[in-house]
Design an enzyme around this catalytic site. Structure first.
Site, PDB file in Angstrom:
ATOM      1  N   TRP A   1      35.644  47.256  57.393  1.00  0.00           N
ATOM      2  CA  TRP A   1      35.273  48.618  57.728  1.00  0.00           C
ATOM      3  C   TRP A   1      35.902  49.034  59.253  1.00  0.00           C
ATOM      4  CZ3 TRP A   1      30.271  49.677  61.380  1.00  0.00           C
ATOM      5  CH2 TRP A   1      29.968  51.100  61.162  1.00  0.00           C
TER       6      TRP A   1
ATOM      7  N   ASP B   1      27.239  41.306  57.468  1.00  0.00           N
ATOM      8  CA  ASP B   1      27.203  42.627  57.749  1.00  0.00           C
ATOM      9  C   ASP B   1      26.577  42.835  56.169  1.00  0.00           C
ATOM     10  OD1 ASP B   1      26.868  45.291  57.854  1.00  0.00           O
ATOM     11  OD2 ASP B   1      28.975  45.591  58.573  1.00  0.00           O
TER      12      ASP B   1
ATOM     13  N   LYS C   1      21.695  53.331  53.741  1.00  0.00           N
ATOM     14  CA  LYS C   1      21.903  53.909  52.476  1.00  0.00           C
ATOM     15  C   LYS C   1      21.221  53.488  51.436  1.00  0.00           C
ATOM     16  CE  LYS C   1      25.847  53.384  54.937  1.00  0.00           C
ATOM     17  NZ  LYS C   1      26.926  54.026  55.655  1.00  0.00           N
TER      18      LYS C   1
HETATM   19  C1  LMR Z   1      31.117  54.307  56.083  1.00  0.00           C
HETATM   20  O1  LMR Z   1      31.797  53.518  56.231  1.00  0.00           O
HETATM   21  O2  LMR Z   1      31.622  55.422  55.717  1.00  0.00           O
HETATM   22  C2  LMR Z   1      29.811  54.451  56.513  1.00  0.00           C
HETATM   23  O3  LMR Z   1      29.440  53.250  57.034  1.00  0.00           O
HETATM   24  C3  LMR Z   1      29.436  55.502  57.704  1.00  0.00           C
HETATM   25  C4  LMR Z   1      30.071  55.303  58.947  1.00  0.00           C
HETATM   26  O4  LMR Z   1      29.524  54.989  59.810  1.00  0.00           O
HETATM   27  O5  LMR Z   1      31.518  55.048  58.876  1.00  0.00           O
END
Ligand code: LMR
Length: 396
Positions: free
Chosen positions: A130, A211, A246
């Site tokens: 991420w 996570d 979510k």
């Molecule tokens: C995402 O990855 O789109 C979500 O977790 C929102 C974010 O905060 O990035």
């Protein structure tokens, strides 16, 4: 000070929502931030949340501070939701939890906690991971390193290579794993693979940080928790960073949790005391609204059933949309095979397009998704799939 600032670019994920909202095109499609959407593009409030809010309005008697670790009933109820009812570590008092401002807050708190243990600890993240993991955890002082994870060409997990890297780590390392619905690829470890990773973690002594932000949106609440529960049953110490954004649809209410599984009751008490000291330095006390709603839902059989049913519907719909997209591409004669998307989990998958094509789709077709070609599958619907697939085919 302000004269010295240069304007910075918008956030690569959340900035897309703003750009999408400002786009006047009637055809625009938002596949950017990981937010669930219904067929008409709305992000709904769960029925159970609405009812819990009504109860809260009636029964709330104070807005005074909660403890630094957050609303106690939430902290208690979130643990079995993650680890399973009757998990031995909970019964033995070897766990603790602090409520946090969303999943990002729990990750940052985990980062601060780890850094207060050993400054500059190496934190290993999957390649890719991420986009906010590195800024959030790196700014806490951790030394971010990568382990191999996703094979962009074969659309699978580079499991042997991942294990090879993890086998070289030791008790000074922390390894970040995605509990389910891997962000950004949607490629999840199987239970057998989790077992292997847990074996290496306990052999080598590194601490896993899971996570866990999408429980219930991959295969279901219990199925999605298999990995974290395998870990909790096999390693001496574990951190779980949890998000209710979510799966309870509480995005803007900012509620998550940092959970620790430790070796003893006294270690759990000490871990919680460190979480509290770090939280106090960071944000003092977390928001209570979402925590009270989650606790209310989890405590009430009817609300819980309603929540689980609605969540299950979302999960099934996302999986249907995966098939809709891949099948439509195939039907239209796509030169690329997108069938891999059907077996991936959660909101995200990589389309595998170069950045220049992603930008063309954004600029010329008003289709918004992350530069690395991550799409939020939940933004697809039967009304936009033709425009979406035609546009992708036009730039391929
Ligand atoms: C995402 O990855 O789109 C979500 O977790 C929102 C974010 O905060 O990035």
């Amino acid at each position: 000070m302000f004269e010295s600032f240069e304007k910075l670019p918008d956030d690569p994920i959340l900035g897309l929502t703003v750009a999408y909202n400002n786009d006047p095109s009637p055809n625009k499609i938002d596949l950017g931030a990981g937010v669930y959407k219904t067929e008409d593009g709305n992000t709904p409030i769960f029925e159970a949340v609405k009812k819990a809010e009504a109860i809260r309005l009636e029964t709330e008697t104070t807005k005074s501070y909660t403890p630094i670790s957050g609303y106690p009933d939430f902290c208690e109820r979130v643990q079995p939701l993650i680890l399973g009812d009757g998990h031995a570590a909970i019964g033995e008092g070897r766990t603790c939890a602090a409520a946090t401002p969303g999943g990002s807050g729990s990750l940052r708190l985990a980062g601060e906690l780890i850094n207060s243990w050993k400054p500059g600890t190496s934190l290993w993240v999957s390649s890719p991971t991420w986009g906010n993991h590195t800024p959030l955890l790196g700014q806490a002082g951790l030394n971010i390193k990568e382990y191999p994870y996703y094979d962009r060409d074969g659309h699978g997990i580079l499991f042997e290579r991942m294990l090879e890297t993890l086998s070289g780590l030791g008790p000074e390392d922390v390894v970040l794993l995605h509990g389910c619905c891997h962000n950004p690829t949607g490629a999840d470890l199987t239970p057998e693979q989790w077992q292997d990773v847990a074996g290496i973690a306990s052999e080598r002594g590194f601490v896993p940080l899971v996570d866990f932000a999408y429980q219930g949106l991959g295969d279901g609440l219990a199925q999605d928790a298999r990995g974290v529960r395998i870990m909790a049953g096999n390693v001496p110490e574990l951190l779980v960073s949890y998000s209710c954004s979510k799966n309870f649809g509480l995005y803007r209410d900012r509620i998550g949790a940092l959970v620790a599984v430790t070796g003893s009751r006294s270690a759990a008490e000490a871990a919680l005391s460190h979480m509290k000291v770090n939280a106090r330095r960071l944000y003092s006390v977390p928001p209570a609204h979402g925590a009270v709603l989650v606790a209310t839902i989890l405590a009430d059989t009817g609300l819980r059933e309603s929540w689980e049913e609605e969540l299950d519907g979302m999960c099934r719909r996302i999986n249907d949309l995966r098939a809709l997209f891949a099948d439509t591409m195939k039907k239209k004669g796509s030169p690329l095979d997108f069938d891999f998307i059907k077996s991936e989990k959660g909101m995200f998958s990589f389309l595998g397009l170069e950045k220049e094509k992603v930008r063309r789709l954004r600029d010329e077709y008003s289709i918004y998704f992350v530069d690395n070609s991550r799409i939020n599958v939940a933004g697809i619907n039967p009304g936009n799939v033709d425009y979406l697939t035609d546009s992708i085919l036009a730039v391929l």
